[in-house]
Design a protein around this motif. Structure first.
Motif, mmCIF file in Angstrom:
data_model
loop_
_atom_site.group_PDB
_atom_site.id
_atom_site.type_symbol
_atom_site.label_atom_id
_atom_site.label_comp_id
_atom_site.label_asym_id
_atom_site.label_seq_id
_atom_site.Cartn_x
_atom_site.Cartn_y
_atom_site.Cartn_z
ATOM 1 N N THR A 48 -38.368 -20.854 -46.396
ATOM 2 C CA THR A 48 -38.502 -20.301 -45.293
ATOM 3 C C THR A 48 -38.838 -18.784 -44.931
ATOM 4 O O THR A 48 -39.127 -18.235 -43.863
ATOM 5 N N ASN A 49 -38.918 -17.865 -46.348
ATOM 6 C CA ASN A 49 -39.222 -16.703 -46.388
ATOM 7 C C ASN A 49 -38.167 -15.791 -45.510
ATOM 8 O O ASN A 49 -38.650 -14.876 -44.544
ATOM 9 N N THR A 50 -36.968 -16.004 -45.816
ATOM 10 C CA THR A 50 -35.975 -15.515 -44.817
ATOM 11 C C THR A 50 -34.946 -15.121 -45.945
ATOM 12 O O THR A 50 -33.788 -15.492 -45.700
ATOM 13 N N PRO A 51 -35.277 -14.219 -46.902
ATOM 14 C CA PRO A 51 -33.950 -13.831 -47.675
ATOM 15 C C PRO A 51 -32.788 -13.037 -47.166
ATOM 16 O O PRO A 51 -31.705 -13.196 -47.543
ATOM 17 N N VAL A 52 -32.963 -12.070 -46.030
ATOM 18 C CA VAL A 52 -32.128 -11.404 -45.414
ATOM 19 C C VAL A 52 -31.218 -12.223 -44.733
ATOM 20 O O VAL A 52 -29.906 -12.015 -44.882
ATOM 21 N N ALA A 53 -31.704 -13.158 -44.188
ATOM 22 C CA ALA A 53 -30.712 -14.102 -43.178
ATOM 23 C C ALA A 53 -30.155 -15.103 -44.141
ATOM 24 O O ALA A 53 -28.893 -15.238 -43.823
ATOM 25 N N CYS A 54 -30.651 -15.511 -45.032
ATOM 26 C CA CYS A 54 -30.080 -16.338 -46.190
ATOM 27 C C CYS A 54 -28.900 -15.626 -47.022
ATOM 28 O O CYS A 54 -27.819 -16.151 -47.439
ATOM 29 N N THR A 55 -28.949 -14.372 -47.277
ATOM 30 C CA THR A 55 -27.987 -13.529 -47.998
ATOM 31 C C THR A 55 -26.648 -13.519 -46.811
ATOM 32 O O THR A 55 -25.394 -13.794 -47.409
ATOM 33 N N TYR A 73 -24.818 -11.214 -55.668
ATOM 34 C CA TYR A 73 -25.332 -12.157 -56.212
ATOM 35 C C TYR A 73 -26.307 -12.919 -55.442
ATOM 36 O O TYR A 73 -27.157 -13.399 -55.896
ATOM 37 N N TYR A 74 -25.756 -13.115 -54.148
ATOM 38 C CA TYR A 74 -26.305 -13.772 -52.865
ATOM 39 C C TYR A 74 -27.698 -13.075 -52.793
ATOM 40 O O TYR A 74 -28.924 -13.897 -52.685
ATOM 41 N N ALA A 75 -27.755 -11.819 -52.716
ATOM 42 C CA ALA A 75 -29.140 -11.131 -52.342
ATOM 43 C C ALA A 75 -29.939 -11.290 -53.595
ATOM 44 O O ALA A 75 -31.327 -11.461 -53.358
ATOM 45 N N VAL A 104 -19.805 -5.320 -61.251
ATOM 46 C CA VAL A 104 -20.320 -6.781 -61.354
ATOM 47 C C VAL A 104 -20.284 -7.192 -62.747
ATOM 48 O O VAL A 104 -20.292 -6.383 -63.808
ATOM 49 N N ASN A 105 -20.296 -8.520 -62.838
ATOM 50 C CA ASN A 105 -20.547 -9.099 -64.291
ATOM 51 C C ASN A 105 -21.806 -9.051 -64.446
ATOM 52 O O ASN A 105 -22.675 -9.927 -63.939
ATOM 53 N N THR A 106 -22.404 -8.188 -65.266
ATOM 54 C CA THR A 106 -23.811 -7.877 -65.674
ATOM 55 C C THR A 106 -24.543 -9.155 -66.005
ATOM 56 O O THR A 106 -25.669 -9.722 -65.455
ATOM 57 N N LEU A 107 -24.002 -9.813 -67.005
ATOM 58 C CA LEU A 107 -24.566 -11.055 -67.598
ATOM 59 C C LEU A 107 -24.655 -12.030 -66.522
ATOM 60 O O LEU A 107 -25.796 -12.675 -66.366
ATOM 61 N N LEU A 108 -23.582 -12.161 -65.722
ATOM 62 C CA LEU A 108 -23.650 -13.173 -64.491
ATOM 63 C C LEU A 108 -24.827 -12.954 -63.543
ATOM 64 O O LEU A 108 -25.489 -13.782 -62.960
ATOM 65 N N LEU A 109 -24.919 -11.654 -63.302
ATOM 66 C CA LEU A 109 -25.887 -11.456 -62.430
ATOM 67 C C LEU A 109 -27.221 -11.568 -62.830
ATOM 68 O O LEU A 109 -28.274 -11.832 -62.036
ATOM 69 N N VAL A 110 -27.652 -11.314 -64.244
ATOM 70 C CA VAL A 110 -28.999 -11.594 -64.828
ATOM 71 C C VAL A 110 -28.997 -13.190 -64.593
ATOM 72 O O VAL A 110 -30.296 -13.626 -64.416
ATOM 73 N N LYS A 111 -28.147 -13.988 -64.991
ATOM 74 C CA LYS A 111 -28.326 -15.542 -64.764
ATOM 75 C C LYS A 111 -28.448 -15.800 -63.382
ATOM 76 O O LYS A 111 -29.495 -16.595 -62.960
ATOM 77 N N ALA A 112 -27.884 -15.224 -62.318
ATOM 78 C CA ALA A 112 -28.274 -15.346 -61.023
ATOM 79 C C ALA A 112 -29.545 -15.162 -60.662
ATOM 80 O O ALA A 112 -30.397 -15.775 -59.760
ATOM 81 N N ALA A 113 -30.364 -13.956 -61.135
ATOM 82 C CA ALA A 113 -31.547 -13.932 -60.971
ATOM 83 C C ALA A 113 -32.491 -15.016 -61.625
ATOM 84 O O ALA A 113 -33.575 -15.192 -60.900
ATOM 85 N N ILE A 114 -32.178 -15.423 -62.569
ATOM 86 C CA ILE A 114 -33.107 -16.204 -63.344
ATOM 87 C C ILE A 114 -33.184 -17.506 -62.452
ATOM 88 O O ILE A 114 -33.882 -18.241 -62.372
ATOM 89 N N ALA A 115 -31.643 -18.022 -62.257
ATOM 90 C CA ALA A 115 -31.735 -19.093 -61.444
ATOM 91 C C ALA A 115 -32.477 -18.969 -60.078
ATOM 92 O O ALA A 115 -32.845 -20.018 -59.577
#
Length: 417
Positions: A373-380, A394-396, A223-234
């Motif tokens: 909604t506290n539904t991270p699995v469904a939203c992924t 990135y979604y997860a 994966v693009n590691t930097l992009l993944l970090v930015k996805a986590a911050i977002a």
């Protein structure tokens, strides 16, 4: 002996599948058809409002009509999705069939006169009400009624968004905070898929969102590691946005009840505030669903993916419009406005972080919903079904970061812990 055990096990599985398929067919045929009819009507009233924008000035009157419709006919039906969730936890009074025409009519009224609301709440209530009615008709046990109501949620969600897998998992995940109970997964999957097929068969077409960015990959993580970090911050920021939506919704509702003692005046005040806000921002793009705009380059969910039309504060304006609408007596769902809020915020964050607007609009689209909604699995899974599986990691990351940063509340008060 071993062959007998295998045959007996296969027979049990076959009986299980036949039972729930037989129950899924009437639930989903009715739910999918009514949802298709509702979506067709919703598109019609939206187009009509675009052509007659003066209808916005009748929003306070529309609010009074909605109030008295529920006061005279609604009773418990006014609790909406929370009533269905409570009934799944503890079957008792049942989900009234009158919920279907009431929520369908009042949601259409809200959209016709310019309230900022969604559509999934209506679809889920249609599914739950139809499932409850069929359960009563067939005199199902409490355990089977529990599952059938979950099937109704899955069918409604799958039909309204064209995402059957996410709908099935959402029906399971939304019941209990941070806990998945998979005993009803197969029936919910059946309901989600058949509901979506039925709705599509009626000629209803869902919006397609295109994420065209292709990320590079590192040698170790693919994966693009930097992009993944930015996805986590977002994701964390999306979670805080969800928390703000929940907090303001509860606060506006409590303040309205405290300072406006005459209940039918609450939607009157709310309607007047929406009219004033529309004048203040100088745009009608925050009214209604917001999936598309009357103006080709206006502010909408679709344009948030294209990187034009959306301003830095579009997400906040939509949040305010939706909170006022839904907390002050108007009807409709929260989810499509949450999609708008998330996609617009994702677009804004993409500009600030120097990342692709379409990808971060997609992350915001699902992650704000996950936090609310506290539904991270469904939203992924929702992200995978809507945008493709290439960015599933990135979604997860975004959805779970939003879930952990959104606090312990949610838009569904009947959700248990």
């Amino acid at each position: 002996m071993q062959q007998f055990k295998q045959f007996f096990k296969a027979d049990l599985i076959l009986r299980y599948l036949l039972k729930w398929t037989a129950l899924a067919i009437p639930v989903t045929l009715v739910t999918g058809s009514i949802v298709a009819f509702f979506l067709w009507l919703l598109d019609g009233v939206t187009q009509y409002r675009w052509q007659h924008m003066w209808l916005l000035y009748l929003l306070p009157v529309a609010g009074v009509a909605i109030h008295f419709l529920y006061k005279v006919l609604g009773k418990d039906a006014e609790r909406g999705n929370n009533l269905i969730i409570d009934e799944i936890h503890e079957p008792g009074g049942g989900v009234p069939l009158r919920m279907v025409p009431l929520v369908l009519l009042t949601t259409l009224i809200t959209h016709l006169f310019g309230g900022s609301a969604g559509r999934e709440g209506t679809a889920v209530q249609i599914g739950g009400s139809m499932a409850g009615g069929i359960g009563k008709l067939l005199k199902l046990s409490a355990a089977d009624t529990h599952v059938v109501l979950m099937m109704g949620i899955a069918a409604g969600f799958g039909a309204v968004f064209g995402t059957p897998v996410a709908g099935a998992v959402f029906a399971i995940e939304v019941l209990v905070f941070s806990k998945l109970q998979f005993d009803a997964l197969v029936p919910c999957l059946l309901a989600g898929f058949i509901g979506d097929i039925v709705c599509t068969a009626w000629g209803i077409h869902h919006t397609h969102y295109l994420v065209s960015f292709h990320s590079g990959s590192s040698v170790f993580l693919h994966v693009n590691t930097l992009l993944l970090v930015k996805a986590a911050i977002a994701g964390a920021l999306f979670g805080l946005c969800a928390w703000l939506f929940i907090f303001l919704s509860n606060k506006v509702k409590s303040l309205s009840l405290k300072y406006i003692p005459v209940q039918w005046l609450i939607p009157v005040v709310g309607g007047c505030i929406i009219i004033g806000l529309t004048w203040l921002v100088g745009s009608t793009d925050y009214l209604g669903l917001g999936v598309t705009s009357q103006d080709l380059h206006g502010i909408s969910i679709v344009n948030a993916f294209h990187g034009h039309g959306v301003t830095y504060w579009s997400w906040l304006w939509k949040l305010v419009f939706t909170v006022i609408t839904l907390s002050m007596g108007f009807k409709g769902g929260e989810v499509t406005p949450l999609f708008f809020i998330g996609a617009a915020l994702g677009n804004t964050l993409a500009v600030a972080m120097g990342v692709p607007a379409d990808m971060f609009a997609a992350l915001g689209f699902i992650a704000v919903f996950a936090g609310a909604t506290n539904t991270p699995v469904a939203c992924t899974l929702l992200g995978i079904e809507l945008f493709g599986g290439e960015y599933s990691l990135y979604y997860a990351v975004a959805c779970f970061a939003a879930f952990y940063c959104s606090g312990k509340g949610g838009i569904y008060h009947a959700q248990r812990r």
